[in-house]
Each structure stands twice: as structure tokens, then as C-alpha cells.
Design a protein around this motif. Structure first.
Motif: not given
Ligand SMILES: NC(=O)c1ccc[n+]([C@@H]2O[C@H](COP(=O)([O-])OP(=O)(O)OC[C@H]3O[C@@H](n4cnc5c(N)ncnc54)[C@H](OP(=O)(O)O)[C@@H]3O)[C@@H](O)[C@H]2O)c1
Length: 324
Positions: A124, A158, A291
Motif C-alpha cells: 500500500y 484498490q 483497502i
């Protein structure tokens, strides 16, 4: 404690599961009981001595993990014994325990599962830094993600969706494409079967993607770059395919396009405050359900070699996590 040890000779086959003395944390460090550790592509490179960072031998591989603090060294004030943490320290994660710099440990909010925590930071942080910071992605823009079913690829899908972008996910088989669709991709391209340029052209009505997220490199980089929209941003994220592609400069000129380098680890070192703000936002997004790591499978820590084989053969969809 036990851990996988990379000695001389290097390589996946030569790794050994060894009993080692449990270390005590020095000043600024913590001892962590590891509950889960995820595989990132660099883990596969580092045990073959093919990664840019070459730790002195012997070392315990495993860049990213989550667990419980068991002891704290002098001067550590933001962590205490019993606290749940996630950590990305580059090495040390493929074992039952490790010592890590406290500064690299993120305290986990209550109820954050260890498996998700171990699979969170690298993918991420990289994809947010790439899309939001480096590419300045805007709502309504179109993003093409290559290797979209992999670790950073699924995170990129995402994050791009959370930013209000349209996502075209490209991957090497139909199963991977289906996974990408299930996590929000608006369209998919199977680049083993379809011509990437033609498919991108059709899906963008000839305009091309505004942003291309490329963790793969290799043969798809040039056709992808040739497809980019006017003022497009091409994110150079990684080279999972092996060869580092070269591009003729005139292609950038013709599209008024930018080739944008992405190096999250260096960003985190050079701009720690911006990185901390980004991690805070990502934790909020997780809490809001925007997410969530895609977990391919979890395997016992002892099965590291099988996990590496799965990753090396391009079998992993999302993240593979080893658990104790
Ligand atoms: N720049 C940064 O800051 C940063 C941070 C993290 C990771 N990275 C880089 O990003 C890349 C992806 O990392 P990851 O952890 O997401 O890996 P991953 O989960 O294994 O995903 C990589 C994807 O690349 C594709 N691929 C194409 N040829 C391949 C090959 N020969 N071997 C393996 N995969 C191949 C595969 O998708 P298909 O089968 O669909 O083609 C695979 O899903 C790596 O190069 C890594 O070093 C960069």
C-alpha cells in the motif's frame, strides 16, 4: 527461537531452518514474536544475492512481518511489551522472533489481524506513493495496472479506485483477470492472449491511459508507453519480468508524457514525515474498508521454500503469508 538462514551458498534451495539464540533488543530496538510474515518480490531476489541491498551473510530473510512486542530496549518510548506491531525492516521476518528498530514498527489498532498487517506496508505504501504522490492521480482519470494481480498490483487497483479513477487491470491469465475484477477493476486485459496495445486502445476509445503503473518491466513496457494518453504519467515501479526495458526518448516528447520513478523505501527515508502521514491515511482507509490485502494463501513458516516456488512461477494472486 528458529529462523530461516541464508548462508553461503545463497539461493532458495540452500536456505536452512535453524535454532538460534533469542537476541536481546539493544537501545532503540524491540524483540518481536512473529505471528505472520508476507512475501514481497525483493525477498526472492535477496536470498539469491540479486537484490540492490546485499546483507552480510549469514542473515535471516523476510522483509515484512507482524507480531507481538516481547521486550523493549533502552530509549524506546512509543512501544511496550504486549503491543501488536507491523514492521518492514528488510530482513529478519522468516522466523519465530526477531529484533527490529523500534522506529520501523507501526503499532496496530485493536483488532487488526496479523495476516493483513504483515501484508500491508510494502504494497500500500508503494502504490499510494506511486499513484497519489508521484502521478498526482485525479478522480475520473484512467489507470492501466500491469502485473495487476500481484502484490503491489492489487494494492494499486484498490488505491486507484479509492481515488475515483477508472482501472484497467492487465495480467497473464484469466484467473488473475477475474481476481482483479473482483477487487474493483473496471476492465481487464489478459496480455498472454490479447494484444496489449490494441486492447488498451479499444478500452480507452483511442485516448490511452492517463497513468500506467508498471511493476513488471520487460517486453510490455514499450507497447504500454506507446499507448499512453497526452500528458500521461508512466510509473516505473519494478522489473518482476527481469530485463530492464529501454525506451526511445521521442515517445515521451510525442505524448507530452512523463516517465516517473517510484522508490518508496528511499521516499520513506528522505521524507519520513510525509511517509508517516501517508501510513496514517492508509490505516484509516483500511478501517473504512477502502483497502484490504488480497491474501492468496497462508502457509506455515516452515514452508518458505514452497512459498518462494509459488511466487517464482508467477502463481501468487495478491499476497502469500507465512504464519507461526
Ligand atoms: N519501486 C518500489 O518502491 C517498489 C516497492 C515494492 C515492490 N517493487 C517491485 O515491484 C515488483 C512487483 O513486486 P510484488 O511484490 O508485487 O511481486 P509479485 O506479487 O510477484 O507480482 C509481480 C507480478 O509481475 C508479473 N510477472 C511478469 N513476469 C514475471 C516473472 N518472470 N516472474 C515473476 N513475476 C512476473 C506477474 O504477473 P503476471 O503473471 O500477471 O504477468 C506477477 O503477478 C517487483 O519488481 C518489486 O521489486 C518496487
Amino acid at each position: 527461537m528458529h529462523a530461516w538462514l541464508c548462508e553461503n551458498p545463497v539461493g532458495v534451495d540452500a536456505l536452512t531452518w535453524k535454532e538460534l539464540p533469542t537476541p536481546s533488543p539493544k537501545a532503540g530496538e524491540v524483540l518481536i514474536e512473529i505471528k505472520a510474515a508476507s512475501l514481497n518480490f525483493p525477498d526472492l531476489l535477496i536470498v539469491q544475492n540479486k537484490y540492490q541491498m546485499k546483507p552480510p551473510l549469514p542473515f535471516v530473510p523476510g522483509s515484512e512481518y507482524a507480531g507481538v512486542v516481547q521486550a523493549v530496549g533502552d530509549g524506546v518510548s512509543h512501544l511496550k511489551v504486549g503491543q501488536h506491531v507491523a514492521c518492514l525492516s528488510g530482513t529478519g521476518g522468516f522466523g519465530t522472533h526477531t529484533v527490529a528498530p523500534a522506529a520501523l514498527c507501526l503499532p496496530l489498532p485493536d483488532g487488526f489481524p496479523f495476516v493483513d498487517a504483515a501484508a500491508f506496508i510494502m504494497i500500500y505504501a508503494t502504490s499510494y506513493h506511486a499513484l497519489v504522490d508521484r502521478a498526482q492521480l485525479k478522480a475520473g482519470e484512467t489507470v492501466l495496472v500491469l502485473g495487476a494481480a500481484g502484490g503491489v498490483g492489487t494494492a494499486a487497483i484498490q488505491i486507484a479506485k479509492a481515488c475515483g479513477a477508472r482501472v484497467i487491470a492487465a495480467a497473464s491469465n484469466d484467473e488473475k483477470c477475474a481476481l482483479c475484477q473482483s477487487i474493483g477493476a473496471d476492465a481487464t486485459i489478459n496480455y498472454t492472449r490479447e494484444n496489449l496495445r490494441e486492447a488498451v486502445k479499444t478500452l480507452t476509445a483511442g485516448k490511452g491511459p492517463d497513468v500506467i503503473y508498471d511493476p513488471v518491466g520487460g517486453d510490455f513496457a514499450e507497447p504500454a508507453f506507446r499507448s499512453i494518453a497526452w500528458r500521461g504519467r508512466y510509473l516505473v515501479v519494478g522489473f518482476a519480468a527481469g530485463p530492464i526495458p529501454a525506451l526511445p526518448f521521442n515517445l515521451a516528447l510525442l505524448k507530452g508524457a512523463s516517465i516517473v520513478g517510484v522508490f518508496w523505501g528511499e521516499f520513506a527515508k528522505r521524507e519520513p514525515q510525509a511517509n508517516a502521514a501517508m501510513m496514517k491515511e492508509l490505516a484509516q482507509w483500511y478501517g473504512q474498508g477502502k483497502i484490504k490485502p488480497v491474501i492468496d494463501s497462508t502457509l506455515p513458516m516452515a514452508e518458505l521454500k514452497a512459498a518462494f516456488a509459488h511466487m517464482g512461477s508467477r502463481g501468487v494472486k495478491g499476497k502469500l503469508v507465512l504464519v507461526n
